[in-house]
Design a protein around this motif. Structure first.
Motif, PDB file in Angstrom:
ATOM      1  N   ARG A 159       0.832  -1.213   0.000  1.00  0.00           N
ATOM      2  CA  ARG A 159       0.000   0.000   0.000  1.00  0.00           C
ATOM      3  C   ARG A 159       0.862   1.257   0.000  1.00  0.00           C
ATOM      4  N   TYR A 160       2.071   1.138   0.541  1.00  0.00           N
ATOM      5  CA  TYR A 160       2.998   2.278   0.560  1.00  0.00           C
ATOM      6  C   TYR A 160       3.765   2.387  -0.759  1.00  0.00           C
ATOM      7  N   VAL A 161       4.213   1.242  -1.287  1.00  0.00           N
ATOM      8  CA  VAL A 161       5.050   1.249  -2.485  1.00  0.00           C
ATOM      9  C   VAL A 161       4.227   1.484  -3.753  1.00  0.00           C
ATOM     10  N   GLY A 162       3.000   0.948  -3.798  1.00  0.00           N
ATOM     11  CA  GLY A 162       2.168   1.075  -4.989  1.00  0.00           C
ATOM     12  C   GLY A 162       1.979   2.515  -5.461  1.00  0.00           C
ATOM     13  N   PRO A 163       1.516   3.427  -4.600  1.00  0.00           N
ATOM     14  CA  PRO A 163       1.361   4.830  -5.019  1.00  0.00           C
ATOM     15  C   PRO A 163       2.682   5.488  -5.410  1.00  0.00           C
ATOM     16  N   LEU A 164       3.793   5.100  -4.784  1.00  0.00           N
ATOM     17  CA  LEU A 164       5.098   5.652  -5.178  1.00  0.00           C
ATOM     18  C   LEU A 164       5.415   5.285  -6.625  1.00  0.00           C
ATOM     19  N   LEU A 165       5.124   4.046  -6.971  1.00  0.00           N
ATOM     20  CA  LEU A 165       5.346   3.604  -8.349  1.00  0.00           C
ATOM     21  C   LEU A 165       4.428   4.342  -9.314  1.00  0.00           C
ATOM     22  N   TRP A 166       3.176   4.519  -8.924  1.00  0.00           N
ATOM     23  CA  TRP A 166       2.195   5.200  -9.779  1.00  0.00           C
ATOM     24  C   TRP A 166       2.563   6.661 -10.003  1.00  0.00           C
ATOM     25  N   ASN A 167       3.061   7.308  -8.970  1.00  0.00           N
ATOM     26  CA  ASN A 167       3.395   8.733  -9.046  1.00  0.00           C
ATOM     27  C   ASN A 167       4.851   9.003  -9.412  1.00  0.00           C
ATOM     28  N   ARG A 168       5.578   7.939  -9.763  1.00  0.00           N
ATOM     29  CA  ARG A 168       6.971   8.053 -10.190  1.00  0.00           C
ATOM     30  C   ARG A 168       7.847   8.725  -9.120  1.00  0.00           C
ATOM     31  N   ARG A 169       7.609   8.339  -7.897  1.00  0.00           N
ATOM     32  CA  ARG A 169       8.432   8.822  -6.783  1.00  0.00           C
ATOM     33  C   ARG A 169       9.199   7.659  -6.151  1.00  0.00           C
ATOM     34  N   LEU A 170       9.431   6.622  -6.969  1.00  0.00           N
ATOM     35  CA  LEU A 170      10.034   5.405  -6.456  1.00  0.00           C
ATOM     36  C   LEU A 170      11.527   5.389  -6.752  1.00  0.00           C
ATOM     37  N   ARG A 171      12.319   5.093  -5.714  1.00  0.00           N
ATOM     38  CA  ARG A 171      13.765   4.948  -5.899  1.00  0.00           C
ATOM     39  C   ARG A 171      14.030   3.524  -6.390  1.00  0.00           C
ATOM     40  N   SER A 172      14.518   3.394  -7.611  1.00  0.00           N
ATOM     41  CA  SER A 172      14.590   2.093  -8.283  1.00  0.00           C
ATOM     42  C   SER A 172      15.487   1.093  -7.557  1.00  0.00           C
ATOM     43  N   SER A 173      16.614   1.545  -7.020  1.00  0.00           N
ATOM     44  CA  SER A 173      17.533   0.613  -6.358  1.00  0.00           C
ATOM     45  C   SER A 173      16.890  -0.019  -5.127  1.00  0.00           C
ATOM     46  N   MET A 174      16.157   0.780  -4.359  1.00  0.00           N
ATOM     47  CA  MET A 174      15.504   0.251  -3.161  1.00  0.00           C
ATOM     48  C   MET A 174      14.294  -0.609  -3.510  1.00  0.00           C
ATOM     49  N   PHE A 175      13.617  -0.244  -4.594  1.00  0.00           N
ATOM     50  CA  PHE A 175      12.488  -1.058  -5.036  1.00  0.00           C
ATOM     51  C   PHE A 175      12.972  -2.441  -5.464  1.00  0.00           C
ATOM     52  N   ALA A 176      14.128  -2.486  -6.116  1.00  0.00           N
ATOM     53  CA  ALA A 176      14.716  -3.766  -6.511  1.00  0.00           C
ATOM     54  C   ALA A 176      15.043  -4.606  -5.272  1.00  0.00           C
ATOM     55  N   LEU A 177      15.552  -3.956  -4.213  1.00  0.00           N
ATOM     56  CA  LEU A 177      15.827  -4.682  -2.965  1.00  0.00           C
ATOM     57  C   LEU A 177      14.540  -5.202  -2.345  1.00  0.00           C
TER      58      LEU A 177
END
Length: 280
Positions: free
Chosen positions: A112-130
């Motif tokens: 629920r926290y990561v989903g909106p970050l991905l949708w709004n392009r506020r996601l740090r890719s390296s941490m998302f990969a982790l």
């Protein structure tokens, strides 16, 4: 003029409300979808691997002698007929239920926290990969805790609980850093680095060296150990390269990002936790 400003403010407020509704809907859908599909993938894989060698259950004649039928009340008494799912009313059942609830809620909140970050392009890719790489170790640990409680296998329960709790600490930090609004600092990366370094040391001494390097384990054991070790190594490498990037921006070395006391404490924590985890 006042009406014009009021209209603009109302439109801005409504747009913000709609955006929040969309974010919550995306987070909810992501959580439900993944939590629903994950057991299908897991149990489907088990069925594909093991079902050919297992005997077919005769649902018409088999009985469940171990089912206490307490939650069925007056409708049924042991021995019970075939059930797709049943549980006994014991203290361990309550513990298992607690593990299930905590695991599901934790996974749901992360999604629920990561989903909106991905949708709004506020996601740090390296941490998302982790974060993605940690799904299997968490799921394996969650499923293991359930099985150990179900089988009264408490020595392995304590060992797995150590892994699950420390893995959770690392993932909390990773999820926090998934947002580009969260500042990447040396101590946050050090937490991720230390926790996963401890896991590498314990995992290597536990089974990895014997099952994978010396090839002493069966194929599924080697695959399991690789699946658990690879995310830990990945976490350590990403944390190291993020620290190197911080050091480069500040025109210094990685060790200069920390005080001597912090480095000494880090070595001590890794050593003590490795010993503790290995002997639990």
């Amino acid at each position: 003029m006042d009406r014009y400003m009021e209209g603009k403010l109302t439109a801005l407020h409504n747009a913000g409300v709609k955006a929040r509704i969309v974010e919550k809907t995306i987070g909810f859908c992501c959580g439900v979808l993944i939590l629903t599909l994950l057991p299908y993938v897991h149990l489907g894989f088990f069925y594909w691997i093991w079902s050919p060698g297992k005997p077919t259950v005769d649902r018409d004649r088999c009985t469940c002698d171990c089912f206490d039928t307490v939650f069925r009340g007056a409708y049924e008494w042991p021995p019970s007929a075939y059930k797709h799912f049943y549980f006994n009313c014991t203290s361990n059942t309550l513990k298992i239920w607690s593990v299930v609830v905590v695991g599901l809620l934790a996974m749901y909140e992360c999604l629920r926290y990561v989903g909106p970050l991905l949708w709004n392009r506020r996601l740090r890719s390296s941490m998302f990969a982790l974060f993605l790489s940690s799904v299997y170790p968490h799921y394996y640990g969650w499923w293991g805790l359930i099985n150990y409680l179900n089988e009264d296998y408490y020595p392995q329960w304590r060992h797995q609980l150590f892994f699950s709790l420390t893995e959770l600490l690392s993932t909390v930090m990773v999820v926090h850093l998934c947002s580009t609004a969260s500042r990447v600092t040396p101590w946050k990366l050090l937490v991720v680095f230390n926790v996963n370094l401890v896991h590498i040391v314990i995992g290597a001494l536990d089974q990895f060296i014997e099952n994978v390097i010396r090839r002493g384990g069966q194929h599924f054991e080697a695959a399991r150990d690789l699946g658990l070790m690879a995310p830990d190594v990945f976490h350590v490498l990403v944390a190291y390269f993020e620290l190197a990037a911080l050091a480069e921006r500040e025109n210094t070395r990685i060790v200069r990002l920390f005080h001597r006391e912090e480095l000494a404490a880090s070595v001590l924590i890794v050593t003590l936790f490795s010993i503790l985890g290995k002997n639990l």
